[in-house]
Write a protein that holds these residues in place. Structure first.
Motif, PDB file in Angstrom:
ATOM      1  N   UNK A 191      19.790   5.731   7.071  1.00 38.12           N
ATOM      2  CA  UNK A 191      19.451   6.312   8.361  1.00 38.12           C
ATOM      3  C   UNK A 191      20.459   7.398   8.703  1.00 38.12           C
ATOM      4  N   UNK A 192      19.941   8.522   9.105  1.00 39.20           N
ATOM      5  CA  UNK A 192      20.813   9.583   9.592  1.00 39.20           C
ATOM      6  C   UNK A 192      20.686   9.623  11.110  1.00 39.20           C
ATOM      7  N   UNK A 193      21.691  10.127  11.778  1.00 44.61           N
ATOM      8  CA  UNK A 193      21.507  10.360  13.205  1.00 44.61           C
ATOM      9  C   UNK A 193      20.273  11.235  13.431  1.00 44.61           C
ATOM     10  N   UNK A 194      19.622  11.044  14.563  1.00 42.87           N
ATOM     11  CA  UNK A 194      18.359  11.720  14.823  1.00 42.87           C
ATOM     12  C   UNK A 194      18.486  13.225  14.608  1.00 42.87           C
ATOM     13  N   UNK A 195      19.586  13.759  15.079  1.00 42.18           N
ATOM     14  CA  UNK A 195      19.783  15.196  14.994  1.00 42.18           C
ATOM     15  C   UNK A 195      19.815  15.667  13.536  1.00 42.18           C
ATOM     16  N   UNK A 196      20.431  14.875  12.662  1.00 48.54           N
ATOM     17  CA  UNK A 196      20.468  15.246  11.251  1.00 48.54           C
ATOM     18  C   UNK A 196      19.106  15.032  10.611  1.00 48.54           C
ATOM     19  N   UNK A 197      18.444  13.930  10.972  1.00 49.25           N
ATOM     20  CA  UNK A 197      17.114  13.661  10.425  1.00 49.25           C
ATOM     21  C   UNK A 197      16.176  14.824  10.726  1.00 49.25           C
ATOM     22  N   UNK A 198      16.317  15.381  11.930  1.00 47.37           N
ATOM     23  CA  UNK A 198      15.437  16.472  12.342  1.00 47.37           C
ATOM     24  C   UNK A 198      15.603  17.673  11.430  1.00 47.37           C
ATOM     25  N   UNK A 199      16.731  17.778  10.773  1.00 45.14           N
ATOM     26  CA  UNK A 199      16.984  18.952   9.943  1.00 45.14           C
ATOM     27  C   UNK A 199      16.791  18.688   8.460  1.00 45.14           C
ATOM     28  N   UNK A 200      16.854  17.445   8.036  1.00 44.70           N
ATOM     29  CA  UNK A 200      16.742  17.204   6.599  1.00 44.70           C
ATOM     30  C   UNK A 200      15.461  16.485   6.220  1.00 44.70           C
ATOM     31  N   UNK A 201      14.570  16.306   7.193  1.00 49.71           N
ATOM     32  CA  UNK A 201      13.275  15.687   6.909  1.00 49.71           C
ATOM     33  C   UNK A 201      12.429  16.712   6.174  1.00 49.71           C
ATOM     34  N   UNK A 202      11.822  16.351   5.048  1.00 46.71           N
ATOM     35  CA  UNK A 202      10.997  17.330   4.327  1.00 46.71           C
ATOM     36  C   UNK A 202       9.815  17.796   5.187  1.00 46.71           C
ATOM     37  N   UNK A 203       9.455  19.062   5.075  1.00 48.99           N
ATOM     38  CA  UNK A 203       8.373  19.601   5.901  1.00 48.99           C
ATOM     39  C   UNK A 203       6.994  19.096   5.488  1.00 48.99           C
TER      40      UNK A 203
END
Lengths: 1064, 584
Positions: free
Chosen positions: A404-416
């Protein structure tokens, strides 16, 4: 003194002659017959000197007015119910109600508390700024409040030399405040004192709008009166009170603003680019890409259909607003001030949070009865903070599995290629076998299955941030009461040269917090799920009470040119904490979120008590305002230490010399030239409760006598009962200069602060015979030195008035000892070693990219010997053989740079032109490196989280990139491209425009009689930064042992605001 | 006005009241370590914890017990691993089992005892109880320091619980071996004065440290530094019964058996109490940190001494020299010395004939048989290990026959007798000989031990010199009485056998062994043997090195003679002499 006030008054005469002249010339004209009376009065200052040429005018119609004469007298014909406004430069504006009286008698006009005669609150007393011998920074409260923030301390950023604030952009978050560097490995928050009452190390519950004055006590002599709690500095805040003889006044101020997170700070791939990347990475690993990225496959994730912009999906426009109503006034013997404040910040992230709402009400009353002055204050504060599911801290959310990444990081590294929403995911029974056990599976949020997307192990951040609920409600009441009794007056010996008073302070604070967390069961994949049995509902209450009693005597005496001020007193404070929590696991659906409904339940409680008893004394002496001396001592007793170590002394001494007051000094342009120096010892008592004792297990030691088992008990973990205060020994030398009647002021300080006996986890040697391997002891030493410079230039003579203030700090930190053996310690990517500053970056040394096999085979180290980097292929990162042993191993890590800024500065500008004013505040830092976690993850060479578009230019056999190493889905090498190395470090230098505000002050009368002092403004906060840094929060300072490391700190938004202020 | 004055006076008065009492807050959440140890019952519990620490793996439950045996010439490392560097005496200081565990676990004993000693003076209790608690803690601390000083030579001395509270004293520096022994002697003398004798009964006769335990260990400590006269005084007093009633058990084997009629018997001055696996608990406390109220109460000496064929690890075996020493002298009725039976697991055809018969050693019927772990053996098949070696019977169930196999672990419940009355007698003989010898008195002490196993009396006329009688005590009587028990290594050090080339050659000779996969009992010479213990002995390594990590973690600590390869003979020979080997 007398000379000085006359000169001010003369200056006043010149400056306002235009206005007063016109007023005087206007003469009484139209007055309503029968209602007008002629009033007369005499204006004097605090010392009884006449105030000359002050403008006296009718409130609401300033065309009716006059000016005081050389003796301070004035006469004016006004209606009997009129209110007079008395204005003179250098003095505070005063309003006097006529109330039908013809003779108003002597009216005291207070000298404006600006410049050198400003009175500074220094704890258990006040002192004129000119007489200060310690390092005290006085912050203009109005200036401070131009920045919108829920938290007072965040507003200090860039305003005071030596004060460093690290703010995370989360609404309601407490910033990390460091005054004069890192003085402890533990809590470095300063002590906040509001209206004489120590409020602890956080002031998130209070409204900035209530502040009247704020000062920061930085050195030992200034802070020593707070003894064992002052090592991290003291912030003293005085809240607003009403003014005597003032009719009720209602002020409204408020603003509304929008918050946006800056897009494009990181350039992440879209679906097309990501597909290309995945195919390249898998091909480089000699593997077939997952079917979703194979255009020939039926599962193909067509970029035209699957292309989620996660930034736009996760971030939204935030809203902040603040409304403040302040009601104040006073009679002959009393004043009152009521402040009502509402602050709301709706965060910038989709889902449960973060956002913050706070309501505060403060009522201050002052009463004078003959020789007694009484002050009371009551504050009530209510706030609600919604947290995001995973914030910046590397926190553990119970039951949430997978990476789990912090939400803010997840928002940037989630595949499109993963959809934000996907109605097919409510039920995944046919896709994931374990999903049959869930009522709802993925709640309609997009998810992935291994065969199409590959092994990703990420949870949709939209799901976690919407499903997880975490909030805190806080209710707090603080009541304070102060009595000051003039003892000489009481026994009938009132004497202006000798003043002896007894002071009693009482305060009680009660804080009640309610915490709520709910994590419902869900399943996104076989690796990312929350099992029903781990579904957790947590509810709890926390109660904090803090009772304070302080008794002290003050004596103030003048004997010719000798001035003496003595304080002696005693304080006692008791804090209590209690918490009660309930936890439930596995909730029946539909959800009714009460712990009692859970299948399994669990409860807990805990309480603690903290007592601090102190004796204090201060001796302040000056001769003719020329030679200044101060000695302070505090003896503190703390319940946090064992009975053998309860008590300790905290002394300080300081001296100042006003060279400008010497006869030999006659430089006209310099009106202040003061040298000052101080030395003192401060303590840090923030060591937690019951540290000197451990939990005692019973009955776990067994033995037998004659075949019969017996049980015993022992202290297995060695507990250091001799734990003591951390101590900070500070030496400060300072220079205060003022030129041209204070138009230009300079303050410079150099400090040397040795923090000793710092709490540190010391290794327990085997021969100590304990079961724990480390024990907290007073076993580290750290030195902070620094140079601080603050300068202000004011120009108020012309129509374009301006004020420029700048500050600069050159801090230096050095660890002097760490435990017994001075063994270096490694925390994440940073390492702390004795003889250097805390937490320098420590990793491999990047030496470029191998362009060919020959380069790999022929590489030599500094000794000219061949270097083997096992597993390296062309396109991989080359690391330096630091220890010259011919192979790259973890022994080849080295210090890569400092994460602590070598210079910090602030530059604030203010312009006034006619009715317009413009304020610009900026600050910055330089000379350090930063490591941004998100940036590092986006530049990793392996895996299939989303990447920076930089990686499309990765090294390939055809494209010999010099900057981006080859990528692959995975690697078998033990030394990989992603080892932490200098390639991930960035230059941390920045200059940030923190706030720009443009305001317009409406002339009185614009809105008729009822509304005055109207002002409207627009402002932009966090507008831009001059920096090369790629990442959010350029000013994020990192953790204690990891300076410069930004682990997903929540982005501080750009804010655009519009606000108004007016009085009734 | 008056009222206000009164109020002010009252407020001022309250303000000035001392706040110190208010600062003593208690932790209402749990009992804390800070509150522990202030009552009699707390201290009784804390004392149990001291006893608990002596049955850790590094104290007496395994390596702390066996390492001293393997260091000497009676035991060799038949598995050729694990103990090999302590058999060869060449550890480099990087091996935790010998260099760290014994150190670590004995310091646990020291810590727990120091706690009791720091508190016992101030807690409320009768003087009697205070003396008893204090005396036991002093004894156990002395026992731990005796182990530490004889394994590691110059160890740090912590005698005050407050020593752990400051960096300077917690990271203690080495004390000289003399300083440590001074402390041991002082503690034991005090314990002798404070403790009751075993005659008080109850737990005093069932495993608690008594006056007799303290006096016995005091004699040992004194003799380590050749203070024979002083030691002899204590030994004679023990024999006189002044420290409790002691005597030899009729059956030597009773000292190695489990059961209330055998354990804590009248011959035992101090023994470490153990129970069979499961009777006290099932959590095996291998390291000192996994403390549990459900801890198993067994030791793992059996797992080291027993044969691998029966489930043991088979690490340690008896040297062929000792076997042949037993064979060299028969009982008055020409039967084998019963101590062979109780010391080693060998097939002796005669045993089958003894079973149930009346023999000189067993006038009520001889228990000896060829049944081992409930299995009849018909040859000497019980190679201790794949490499060979004679299995050791002591403190195993080989002769108890309670179990049919060995389950390795902290399972064996036979109490380890650390000091027996026969040691008092043989030490008295040694002291008498050192002071006055050779004398009939010394011979009488020895004969008392010999008569129990039906060996014929020694005659003074056969021992015309002190040296000769010493040789009999050191290399015949003691090895046969205490063979394979903890203590031989310490004896070799105190006699200076590592410091004299002839003596070193002698003990090397004793330690010769065959690695041929059989329990070979052939007499060996260095030439005929495969190998011998001490082959790699370097001067200074009669002590074990202090673990390198321990040294690294404490800058105040320096290595001992083993870390630094210092020859201790110089210092030893300055103070004392070594009895020559070929005494006339």
């Amino acid at each position: 003194m007398k000379q000085f006030s006359i000169s001010i008054a003369l200056c006043c005469l010149l400056a306002v002659s235009g206005i007063t002249g016109s007023v005087a010339n206007a003469a009484p004209t139209t007055v309503q017959a029968g209602e007008n009376i002629t009033v007369k009065g005499t204006l004097v200052d605090e010392t009884g000197e006449p105030v000359i040429a002050a403008a006296v005018a009718l409130k609401g119609n300033t065309t009716i007015g006059t000016a005081s004469d050389l003796d301070g007298n004035f006469t004016l014909s006004v209606p009997g119910d009129a209110v007079l406004i008395i204005q003179c430069l250098g003095y505070e504006t005063k309003e006097v109600a006529v109330n039908g009286k013809a003779n108003l008698g002597t009216i005291t006009v207070n000298t404006e508390s600006l410049f050198l005669d400003q009175v500074v609150v220094i704890g258990y007393g006040t002192q004129k700024k000119a007489d200060l011998t310690g390092s005290v920074a006085v912050v203009e409260a109005e200036e401070l409040k131009r920045v919108s923030h829920s938290n007072i301390s965040s507003m200090l950023e860039g305003k005071v030399a030596g004060v460093n604030i690290t703010t995370d952009g989360q609404p309601g978050a407490d910033p990390a405040v460091r005054i004069r560097g890192l003085g402890s490995f533990g809590d470095t928050s300063p002590l906040y004192v509001i209206d004489g009452v120590p409020m602890g190390t956080s002031i998130r519950d209070f409204s900035p709008n209530d502040i009247e004055t704020l000062q920061v006590l930085k050195d030992a002599s200034a802070a020593a009166i707070y003894g064992s709690r002052a090592a991290n500095g003291v912030v003293i805040i005085t809240t607003k009170s009403g003014k005597k003889e003032q009719p009720m006044k209602i002020d409204y101020s408020g603003y509304f603003g929008v918050d946006r997170i800056r897009k494009g700070v990181y350039k992440v791939m879209d679906s097309q680019e990501y597909g290309d990347y995945v195919r390249m990475a898998f091909a480089n690993s000699g593997m077939e890409a997952p079917s979703g990225y194979n255009p020939a496959s039926a599962d193909y994730l067509d970029p035209s259909k699957y292309n989620t912009d996660w930034f736009d999906t996760m971030f939204k426009t935030g809203i902040r607003q603040n409304h403040n109503v302040n009601i104040s006034g006073g009679g002959q013997n009393n004043t009152y001030n009521i402040g009502l404040d509402y602050f709301s910040q709706k965060g910038t992230l989709e889902g449960a949070g973060p956002d913050f709402d706070r309501f505060t009400a403060r009522v201050n009353n002052n009463m004078d009865i003959r020789f007694i002055s009484l002050k009371t204050g009551i504050v009530y504060s209510h706030s609600k903070q919604n947290n995001m599911s995973m914030s910046n801290a590397n926190e553990y959310v119970q039951g949430l599995y997978g990476q789990q990444y912090p939400v803010m990081a997840s928002a940037l590294i989630m595949p499109p290629t993963i959809l934000a929403h996907d109605s097919r995911t409510w039920v995944l029974d046919d896709v994931l076998a374990p999903a049959t056990e869930y009522h709802y599976d993925s709640y309609g949020y997009g998810t992935y299955y291994d065969k199409t997307h590959g092994d990703l192990r990420m949870t949709n951040p939209l799901l976690t941030n919407n499903l997880l609920e975490r909030n805190t409600l806080v209710d707090r009441i603080v009541a304070t009461g102060t009595a000051k009794i003039d003892l000489l007056d009481m026994i009938g010996f009132k004497n202006d040269n000798h003043k002896l008073s007894y002071n009693l302070n009482l305060s009680y604070s009660r804080t009640f917090a309610k915490d709520f967390t709910f994590v419902p069961a869900f399943i996104q994949s076989t690796t990312n799920y929350l099992d029903k049995s781990n579904e957790t509902l947590n509810e709890g209450y926390r109660s904090y009470t803090d009772a304070l009693i302080e008794n002290f005597l003050t004596y103030e005496g003048t004997m010719g040119r000798h001035h003496l001020n003595l304080v002696a007193g005693q304080t006692f404070e008791r804090e209590k904490y209690h918490t009660l929590t309930g936890r439930g696991n596995s909730m029946p659906e539909p959800y009714y979120l009460q712990v009692g409904n859970a299948a399994t339940r669990d409860a807990g409680s805990y309480e603690s008590e903290h007592v601090l008893a102190s004796y204090l004394g201060r001796f302040t002496y000056d001769y003719d305002g020329k030679y200044l001396l101060q000695a302070t001592v505090r003896r503190d007793g703390s319940s946090r230490l064992s009975s053998e170590d309860h008590w300790d002394w905290f002394p300080s001494f300081s001296a100042g010399w006003r060279i400008d007051r010497e006869n030999f000094f006659n430089v006209e342009s310099i009106n202040m030239f003061k040298l000052r120096t101080s030395y003192g010892i401060l303590g840090n008592e923030n060591i937690g409760e019951y540290q000197y004792m451990g939990t005692m297990p019973r009955g776990n030691y067994t033995y037998s006598f004659g075949g019969t088992k017996v049980t015993g008990s022992a202290i297995s973990d060695y507990v250091n009962t001799a734990i003591r205060w951390e101590k900070k020994k500070t030496f400060d030398i300072g220079l205060d200069l003022a030129f041209w009647e204070n138009k230009f002021e300079i303050n410079a300080d150099w400090y040397h602060a040795m923090s000793e006996d710092l709490l540190y986890a010391v290794a327990v040697p085997a021969e100590a015979g304990a079961t724990n391997t480390t024990v907290t002891m007073n076993a580290a030493t750290m030195l902070n030195t620094g140079f601080e410079l603050a300068a202000t230039y004011r120009s108020h003579e012309n129509e374009l008035k301006y004020e420029i203030s700048a500050n600069m700090t050159l801090p230096k930190n050095e660890v002097k000892s760490l435990g017994m053996t001075n063994e270096p310690r490694t925390d994440g990517y940073s390492r702390t070693e004795v003889g250097n500053e805390v937490g320098r970056f420590y990793g491999y040394v990047y030496e470029g990219i191998f362009q060919s096999q020959e380069e790999i085979d022929n590489r030599v180290n500094d000794l000219g010997k061949p270097v083997v980097q096992s597993g390296a292929k062309p396109g991989d990162v080359a690391y330096k053989d630091v220890n010259n042993d011919g192979k790259i191993t973890n022994e080849d890590q080295d210090y890569l740079g400092s994460g602590m800024a070598k210079i910090q500065f602030g530059l604030n500008l203010r312009f006034e032109y006619r009715n317009f004013d413009l304020n610009i505040s900026t600050y910055g830092a330089a000379g350090h490196k930063v490591l941004d976690y998100v940036d590092m993850v986006l530049h990793n060479s392996y895996g299939i989280t989303n990447k920076s578009t930089d990686l499309l230019n990765a090294w390939t056999a055809e494209n010999h990139s010099e900057t981006v190493p080859a990528v692959s889905y995975k690697t078998d090498a033990s030394i990989t491209n992603d080892m932490f190395s200098s390639r991930f470090l960035q230059n941390g230098a920045y200059w940030k425009i923190a706030n720009i505000e443009l305001g317009y002050n409406f002339p009185d009368g614009t809105f008729g009689k009822t509304i005055s002092n109207a002002r409207a403004y627009v402002s932009a906060q966090n507008l831009a930064s001059l920096t090369k840094y790629r990442g959010y929060n350029v000013d994020f300072a990192g953790g204690t042992f990891t300076p410069g490391f930004n682990y997903c700190s929540y982005p501080t938004p750009m804010s655009f605001m519009a606000g108004v202020h007016f009085s009734f | 006005m008056k009222k206000i004055n009164l109020i002010i006076a009252a407020v001022l008065a309250t303000g000035m009241v001392s706040c110190t009492d208010q600062l003593d807050v208690t932790n209402p959440n749990n009992q804390t370590t800070y509150d522990f140890g202030n009552t009699e019952s707390d201290l009784q519990e804390a004392l149990i914890a001291c006893y608990n620490r002596i049955r850790l793996e590094g104290t007496f439950a395994r390596v702390g017990y066996t390492m001293d045996a393997v260091r000497g010439d009676e035991v060799w490392n038949s598995s050729q691993q694990w103990y090999i560097n302590y058999d060869n005496l060449n550890s480099n200081g990087q091996i935790d089992i010998g260099d760290q565990w014994i150190w670590r676990d004995n310091y646990h004993v020291v810590n727990r005892c120091n706690f009791v000693l720091s508190k016992v003076g101030s807690a409320r209790m009768s003087d009697n109880t205070r003396n008893e608690i204090k005396g036991q803690a002093l004894f156990l601390r002395a026992l731990a320091y005796y182990e530490l000083a004889t394994y590691y030579q110059n160890v740090p001395l912590y005698t005050d619980y407050a020593d752990y509270s400051s960096l300077e004293s917690m990271y203690a520096s080495n004390s000289s071996q003399d300083d440590v022994f001074d402390q041991i002697e002082a503690d034991l003398k005090e314990a002798v004065a404070l403790l009751p004798t075993r005659d008080k009964g109850g737990e005093w006769a069932k495993g608690r440290a008594t006056r007799g335990s303290a006096a016995g260990y005091l004699a040992r400590a004194l003799m380590f530094r050749h203070k024979y006269a002083e030691a002899y005084g204590y030994l004679k007093d023990i024999i006189k019964g002044e420290y409790g009633t002691y005597g030899l058990m009729a059956d030597y084997g009773d000292n190695f058996k489990e059961g209330p009629q055998y354990e804590n018997n009248k011959e035992s001055l101090f023994e470490v109490q153990f129970m069979d696996y499961g009777t006290g608990g099932t959590d095996e406390e291998w390291t000192p940190v996994n403390i549990s109220s459900n801890a198993s109460q067994g030791h793992a000496v059996e797992s080291n001494y027993g044969s691998q064929a029966l489930g043991s690890w088979g690490d340690l075996a008896m040297s062929p020299w000792l076997y042949n020493l037993f064979k060299a002298e028969r009982c008055t009725d020409n039967t084998l010395d019963p101590r062979l039976y109780w010391t080693a697991v060998t097939y002796e055809p005669e045993y089958s004939a003894y079973t149930g018969a009346i023999t000189a050693a067993y006038p009520n019927g001889d228990p000896r048989s060829n049944v081992v772990y409930q299995n009849e053996i018909t040859a000497t098949p019980l190679s201790n290990n794949g490499q060979g070696g004679i299995s050791i019977a002591k403190f195993t169930n080989a002769r108890n026959n309670i179990y049919s196999t060995i389950v390795t672990g902290l399972h064996c419940g036979i109490n380890l007798r650390l000091m027996r009355y026969s040691d008092v007698l043989l030490r008295a003989a040694e002291c008498e000989n050192e002071i006055n010898g050779p004398t009939q008195q010394a011979i009488d002490y020895i004969n008392e031990v010999r008569r129990r196993v039906a060996l014929k009396d020694l005659k003074l006329s056969d021992f015309n010199t002190k040296d000769k009688l010493f040789e009999q005590i050191a290399n015949v009587e003691r090895p046969k009485e205490f063979g394979c028990e903890n203590g031989r290594g310490i004896d070799l050090i105190r006699w200076g056998f590592f410091y004299d080339s002839d003596r070193l050659a002698q003990i090397r000779q004793h330690s010769a062994y065959m690695r041929n996969g059989t329990a070979s009992t052939d007499e060996l010479t260095l030439e005929t043997a495969d190998d011998y213990s001490l082959r790699y002995f370097e001067p200074g390594h009669e002590y074990f090195p202090i673990f390198q990590n321990t040294l690294d973690a404490n800058p105040n600590l320096t290595g001992n003679s083993a870390n630094k390869n210092i020859d201790n003979s110089v210092e030893f020979l300055q103070k004392w002499t070594v009895h020559p080997v070929n005494a006339q």
